[in-house]
Scaffold this motif. Structure first.
Motif, PDB file in Angstrom:
ATOM      1  N   PHE A 204      20.547 -22.084  59.689  1.00 48.09           N
ATOM      2  CA  PHE A 204      19.521 -21.555  59.161  1.00 48.09           C
ATOM      3  C   PHE A 204      18.968 -21.940  57.670  1.00 48.09           C
ATOM      4  CE2 PHE A 204      21.513 -18.691  62.354  1.00 48.09           C
ATOM      5  CZ  PHE A 204      20.744 -18.449  63.118  1.00 48.09           C
ATOM      6  N   LEU A 205      17.892 -22.430  57.543  1.00 49.49           N
ATOM      7  CA  LEU A 205      17.314 -22.876  56.194  1.00 49.49           C
ATOM      8  C   LEU A 205      16.828 -21.944  55.470  1.00 49.49           C
ATOM      9  CD1 LEU A 205      15.630 -25.949  58.401  1.00 49.49           C
ATOM     10  CD2 LEU A 205      17.581 -26.103  56.794  1.00 49.49           C
ATOM     11  N   PRO A 206      16.838 -22.070  54.115  1.00 53.91           N
ATOM     12  CA  PRO A 206      16.119 -20.908  53.165  1.00 53.91           C
ATOM     13  C   PRO A 206      14.707 -20.762  53.792  1.00 53.91           C
ATOM     14  CG  PRO A 206      17.252 -22.349  51.971  1.00 53.91           C
ATOM     15  CD  PRO A 206      17.276 -23.033  53.367  1.00 53.91           C
ATOM     16  N   ILE A 207      14.225 -19.667  53.712  1.00 49.47           N
ATOM     17  CA  ILE A 207      12.963 -19.287  54.549  1.00 49.47           C
ATOM     18  C   ILE A 207      11.854 -19.411  53.348  1.00 49.47           C
ATOM     19  CG2 ILE A 207      11.444 -17.176  55.045  1.00 49.47           C
ATOM     20  CD1 ILE A 207      14.064 -15.906  56.158  1.00 49.47           C
ATOM     21  N   THR A 208      10.635 -20.114  54.072  1.00 49.41           N
ATOM     22  CA  THR A 208       9.716 -20.548  53.291  1.00 49.41           C
ATOM     23  C   THR A 208       8.594 -19.678  53.681  1.00 49.41           C
ATOM     24  OG1 THR A 208      10.312 -22.857  53.264  1.00 49.41           O
ATOM     25  CG2 THR A 208       8.021 -22.249  53.069  1.00 49.41           C
ATOM     26  N   GLU A 209       7.708 -19.153  52.659  1.00 52.75           N
ATOM     27  CA  GLU A 209       6.584 -18.163  52.816  1.00 52.75           C
ATOM     28  C   GLU A 209       5.288 -18.849  53.397  1.00 52.75           C
ATOM     29  OE1 GLU A 209       6.420 -14.794  52.296  1.00 52.75           O
ATOM     30  OE2 GLU A 209       8.421 -14.778  51.715  1.00 52.75           O
ATOM     31  N   PRO A 210       4.516 -18.304  54.146  1.00 50.11           N
ATOM     32  CA  PRO A 210       3.241 -19.150  54.535  1.00 50.11           C
ATOM     33  C   PRO A 210       2.585 -19.167  53.280  1.00 50.11           C
ATOM     34  CG  PRO A 210       3.141 -16.437  54.987  1.00 50.11           C
ATOM     35  CD  PRO A 210       4.684 -17.006  54.364  1.00 50.11           C
ATOM     36  N   CYS A 211       1.465 -20.285  53.547  1.00 52.62           N
ATOM     37  CA  CYS A 211       0.549 -20.551  52.480  1.00 52.62           C
ATOM     38  C   CYS A 211       1.091 -21.313  51.459  1.00 52.62           C
ATOM     39  CB  CYS A 211      -0.329 -19.302  51.564  1.00 52.62           C
ATOM     40  SG  CYS A 211      -1.083 -18.246  52.795  1.00 52.62           S
ATOM     41  N   VAL A 212       2.220 -22.308  52.099  1.00 53.76           N
ATOM     42  CA  VAL A 212       2.830 -23.228  51.007  1.00 53.76           C
ATOM     43  C   VAL A 212       2.608 -24.530  51.925  1.00 53.76           C
ATOM     44  CG1 VAL A 212       5.210 -23.850  50.196  1.00 53.76           C
ATOM     45  CG2 VAL A 212       4.332 -21.443  50.205  1.00 53.76           C
ATOM     46  N   THR A 213       2.727 -25.540  51.102  1.00 52.70           N
ATOM     47  CA  THR A 213       2.539 -26.778  51.507  1.00 52.70           C
ATOM     48  C   THR A 213       3.995 -27.355  51.678  1.00 52.70           C
ATOM     49  OG1 THR A 213       0.766 -27.483  50.180  1.00 52.70           O
ATOM     50  CG2 THR A 213       2.062 -29.342  50.750  1.00 52.70           C
ATOM     51  N   ILE A 214       4.247 -27.948  53.061  1.00 47.25           N
ATOM     52  CA  ILE A 214       5.630 -28.253  53.437  1.00 47.25           C
ATOM     53  C   ILE A 214       5.958 -29.821  52.835  1.00 47.25           C
ATOM     54  CG2 ILE A 214       7.199 -28.909  55.213  1.00 47.25           C
ATOM     55  CD1 ILE A 214       5.588 -26.684  57.033  1.00 47.25           C
ATOM     56  N   GLY A 215       4.777 -30.601  52.929  1.00 51.89           N
ATOM     57  CA  GLY A 215       4.939 -32.047  52.447  1.00 51.89           C
ATOM     58  C   GLY A 215       3.716 -32.735  52.995  1.00 51.89           C
ATOM     59  N   ARG A 216       3.818 -34.116  53.191  1.00 43.50           N
ATOM     60  CA  ARG A 216       2.477 -34.670  53.710  1.00 43.50           C
ATOM     61  C   ARG A 216       3.200 -35.683  55.010  1.00 43.50           C
ATOM     62  NH1 ARG A 216      -1.052 -34.561  50.168  1.00 43.50           N
ATOM     63  NH2 ARG A 216      -2.518 -36.208  51.124  1.00 43.50           N
ATOM     64  N   LEU A 217       2.542 -36.250  55.756  1.00 43.13           N
ATOM     65  CA  LEU A 217       2.750 -36.864  56.767  1.00 43.13           C
ATOM     66  C   LEU A 217       4.024 -37.851  56.687  1.00 43.13           C
ATOM     67  CD1 LEU A 217      -0.608 -37.603  58.534  1.00 43.13           C
ATOM     68  CD2 LEU A 217       0.687 -35.840  59.013  1.00 43.13           C
ATOM     69  N   GLU A 283       7.350  -7.197  61.698  1.00 41.14           N
ATOM     70  CA  GLU A 283       7.256  -8.613  61.673  1.00 41.14           C
ATOM     71  C   GLU A 283       6.496  -8.752  60.472  1.00 41.14           C
ATOM     72  OE1 GLU A 283       7.233  -9.574  66.287  1.00 41.14           O
ATOM     73  OE2 GLU A 283       5.571  -9.795  65.288  1.00 41.14           O
ATOM     74  N   GLY A 284       7.002 -10.112  59.805  1.00 41.95           N
ATOM     75  CA  GLY A 284       6.496 -10.573  58.523  1.00 41.95           C
ATOM     76  C   GLY A 284       4.976 -10.898  58.764  1.00 41.95           C
ATOM     77  N   GLY A 285       4.230 -10.572  57.815  1.00 45.06           N
ATOM     78  CA  GLY A 285       3.057 -10.848  57.465  1.00 45.06           C
ATOM     79  C   GLY A 285       2.356 -11.916  56.613  1.00 45.06           C
ATOM     80  N   VAL A 286       1.323 -12.304  56.669  1.00 43.13           N
ATOM     81  CA  VAL A 286       0.746 -13.410  55.662  1.00 43.13           C
ATOM     82  C   VAL A 286       0.337 -12.611  54.434  1.00 43.13           C
ATOM     83  CG1 VAL A 286      -0.957 -15.226  54.838  1.00 43.13           C
ATOM     84  CG2 VAL A 286       0.168 -15.048  57.235  1.00 43.13           C
ATOM     85  N   GLY A 287       0.873 -12.951  53.185  1.00 41.11           N
ATOM     86  CA  GLY A 287       0.485 -12.154  52.077  1.00 41.11           C
ATOM     87  C   GLY A 287       1.430 -11.035  51.695  1.00 41.11           C
ATOM     88  N   GLY A 288       2.830 -11.278  51.957  1.00 38.53           N
ATOM     89  CA  GLY A 288       3.680 -10.354  51.713  1.00 38.53           C
ATOM     90  C   GLY A 288       3.934  -8.950  52.396  1.00 38.53           C
ATOM     91  N   ASN A 289       3.161  -8.596  53.365  1.00 39.32           N
ATOM     92  CA  ASN A 289       3.235  -7.428  53.899  1.00 39.32           C
ATOM     93  C   ASN A 289       3.828  -7.358  55.457  1.00 39.32           C
ATOM     94  OD1 ASN A 289       1.391  -8.469  55.809  1.00 39.32           O
ATOM     95  ND2 ASN A 289      -0.494  -7.430  55.159  1.00 39.32           N
ATOM     96  N   PHE A 290       3.804  -6.414  55.976  1.00 36.19           N
ATOM     97  CA  PHE A 290       4.487  -6.029  57.300  1.00 36.19           C
ATOM     98  C   PHE A 290       3.597  -5.928  58.538  1.00 36.19           C
ATOM     99  CE2 PHE A 290       7.737  -5.301  54.151  1.00 36.19           C
ATOM    100  CZ  PHE A 290       9.023  -6.139  55.007  1.00 36.19           C
ATOM    101  N   ARG A 291       3.486  -6.538  59.580  1.00 36.86           N
ATOM    102  CA  ARG A 291       2.855  -6.112  60.701  1.00 36.86           C
ATOM    103  C   ARG A 291       3.677  -5.283  61.651  1.00 36.86           C
ATOM    104  NH1 ARG A 291       3.258 -10.426  63.688  1.00 36.86           N
ATOM    105  NH2 ARG A 291       4.643 -11.713  62.633  1.00 36.86           N
TER     106      ARG A 291
END
Length: 467
Positions: A204-217, A283-291
Motif C-alpha cells: 500500500f502506497l502513501p495516501i495522496t489527497e485529491p486536488c494534487v498533481t500526480i505528474g505528467r504524461l 468515506e473520505g471527501g474532497v477538501g478534508g471532510n467525510f461523506r
C-alpha cells in the motif's frame, strides 16, 4: 486550439471523457467521447477489462485534436473497492475482479474472526458490505496466496489508470477509504489492521489527497498524442467527485445512478455504535471532510429489469408506466438477493410471493415496485441521518443521472415533506473538473465552486404536495 481540462468518469455501465471550460464565471461541459463498460465473465470470476478502458481513455484524448481542443490536464474517477496488483516490475498480475463476483461470499465472517465488528468500524468508520476491498483481499489470502505474495503494489482502478497515463504510482485518499483499511482519524492506511489480517502493508502506497498533481504524461504517450499535460488526482471515488457538485451547502444529498449514495458532509467521522447499527459509512471527501452516507441499491434494479426484458422501453417510458400502475408492493432494495441475481424480474417476483404481496407482472408494475421501494429506503435513511447527526435538514439534493426520474423526485418530496432539488446531471464529471481547477488555482474554494455550479447548470425544484 482551445485550452480545456479533461474529466474521465467511468461507471459500471459506461465511461465518458468530458472537456471542461471556465468562461465568464461559468463552467461549460462538452462530451468528447463515450464508451461502454461492463463486467465480463472470465474462467473463474467476473472482471473489468481495465486495459480496454485505458484504450478508450486514450481514444477520447485523441478526439480532442479533431475538436481543436488542447487539454491542459486530466483526472480519472471510477467506482470504489475494486483493484489490481502489480509485481516488482510494476506489471499487472491480477485481473480487476468485479465487486459483484462471489469470491467474497463468507469472507466478512472470516475477517471478523480476527477483529471485532465494533473495533473495525471504530477504526475505519466504513460500513459493512460483502464486496469491500478488505474482503476481496482476504479471499485472495485464503485462495490465491501465491499471487498475493508476489504483489508489490496495490492500485485501485483509477490509481491504475492514472499510473498508465503518468507512470507514477499513488493511492488516492477518497477511494482508498472504501477499502475499509484506512484509519478514519489519521487518513492513512491502518498498518496494524493490515498486519493483523496477515496482509502485506508494504504494497500500500502513501495516501495522496485529491486536488494534487500526480505528474505528467509518460514519454510514450506524449509522443503518441503529440502534446503533454498534467495528470491530476480528483476525488477518484466517483461519489466523492459527485458530492463536490452538490449546489447546496447544508443539504442531504443522493448521488443517484447504478447505486444511490445518500448522506451528508461532516467535518468529523460518526463511527458510533448506532451508526454501525444503521450501517452508515464515513468515506473520505474532497477538501478534508467525510461523506457520511449509506449505499442503497439504486437504479441497478431497473437497469437489470430492462436487460431481462430486452425490449425498447426507455427509462423515461418506464417512469411514465410506473405513474399509471397501482400495485402497492414494496421490496427491500438492500437485500443481498438483488445484488447480482440471474434474473432480476424473477427475484422481485419471488420476494413479493414470499412476503405475501401482489406480484408485479408488467414493466410498469415492476418499475413502480422498484421506484416506490427506493423512495421508502430513502425516507428511512433520512430519518436515520437526522437522528445520528442530531440535526434537521430542510432539503434533499439529488444529483447524477438518476436525478431525471421525476416519479421518484416528486414522491420523495411528498413522503419526506422536504424540498427536493435535482441536478446537476453530470455531477461526477463536474466535481472531477472542479478538483482539477482547484489544484491549478483557477477555483479557490469549494464554496466558490458551488456558487459557480448554481449559475452554470439547471437545478429543478420539487415541492411536497403535502405542505
Amino acid at each position: 486550439m482551445q485550452k480545456c481540462t479533461l474529466a474521465v468518469d467511468i461507471g459500471a455501465s459506461s465511461g465518458r471523457v468530458i472537456a471542461g471550460f471556465l468562461k465568464d464565471g461559468k463552467l461549460i461541459l462538452e462530451e468528447v467521447h463515450r464508451f461502454k463498460n461492463e463486467m465480463k465473465q472470465g474462467e473463474s470470476h467476473l472482471y473489468w477489462d481495465v486495459d480496454l478502458l485505458f484504450k478508450e481513455i486514450v481514444s477520447g484524448i485523441k478526439k480532442c485534436n479533431t475538436l481543436k481542443f488542447l487539454p491542459q490536464s486530466i483526472g480519472i474517477d471510477t467506482w470504489a473497492v475494486d483493484f489490481v496488483l502489480l509485481d516488482k516490475n510494476k506489471q499487472r498480475i491480477t485481473d480487476a475482479v468485479a465487486y459483484r463476483d462471489n469470491r467474497t461470499d463468507g469472507m466478512m465472517e472470516e475477517v471478523l474472526r480476527h477483529i471485532k465488528k465494533e473495533e473495525l468500524y471504530e477504526r475505519t468508520g466504513i460500513q459493512y458490505q460483502k464486496f469491500n476491498t478488505i474482503y476481496q483481499l482476504y479471499s485472495m489470502k485464503l485462495h490465491e496466496k501465491k499471487v498475493l505474495d508476489e504483489a508489490k503494489y496495490f492500485l485501485m482502478i483509477p490509481d491504475y489508470l492514472h499510473y498508465r497515463l503518468s507512470g507514477i504510482l499513488v493511492n488516492e485518499y477518497t477511494n482508498a477509504t472504501s477499502t475499509q483499511l484506512v484509519k478514519a482519524d489519521e487518513r492513512q492506511w491502518d498498518e496494524e489492521l493490515i498486519t493483523r489480517l496477515d496482509l502485506n502493508p508494504s504494497m500500500f502506497l502513501p495516501i495522496t489527497e485529491p486536488c494534487v498533481t500526480i505528474g505528467r504524461l509518460t514519454e510514450s504517450l506524449k509522443k503518441e498524442l503529440g502534446f503533454d499535460m498534467e495528470v491530476i488526482a480528483p476525488g477518484t471515488h466517483d461519489t466523492a467527485s459527485a458530492v463536490v457538485s452538490v449546489p447546496a451547502e447544508d443539504s442531504i444529498y443522493i448521488s443517484s445512478g447504478t447505486w444511490s449514495l445518500m448522506g451528508v458532509e461532516n467535518d468529523q467521522a460518526i463511527n458510533s455504535e448506532e451508526a454501525l447499527l444503521y450501517n452508515f459509512t464515513n468515506e473520505g471527501g474532497v477538501g478534508g471532510n467525510f461523506r457520511f452516507l449509506k449505499n442503497i441499491m439504486g437504479l441497478w434494479m431497473i437497469q437489470e429489469v430492462k436487460r431481462v426484458l430486452n425490449d425498447s422501453h426507455s427509462h423515461e417510458e418506464l417512469v411514465e408506466l410506473a405513474k399509471g400502475a397501482t400495485i402497492p408492493s414494496i421490496v427491500n432494495v438492500n437485500d443481498d438477493r438483488f445484488l447480482s441475481p440471474k434474473n432480476m424480474i424473477e427475484e422481485i417476483q419471488v420476494y413479493c410471493k414470499e412476503t405475501n404481496q401482489v406480484i408485479p407482472e408488467t414493466p410498469g408494475e415492476l418499475a413502480k415496485v422498484i421506484f416506490d421501494s427506493l423512495v421508502k429506503s430513502y425516507h428511512e435513511t433520512i430519518n436515520q441521518i437526522e437522528r445520528l447527526s442530531n440535526k434537521k435538514y430542510e432539503s434533499i439534493n439529488i444529483i447524477g443521472g438518476g436525478s431525471q426520474n421525476a416519479y421518484i423526485n416528486q414522491k420523495l418530496a411528498d413522503v419526506s415533506q422536504k424540498d427536493v432539488y435535482t441536478g446537476p446531471i453530470e455531477a461526477t464529471a463536474i466535481g472531477n473538473l472542479v478538483a482539477q481547477f482547484m489544484a491549478k488555482g483557477s477555483i479557490s474554494t469549494k464554496q466558490e465552486a458551488k456558487s459557480m455550479i448554481q449559475q452554470s447548470f439547471e437545478i429543478k425544484h420539487y415541492k411536497s404536495k403535502a405542505l
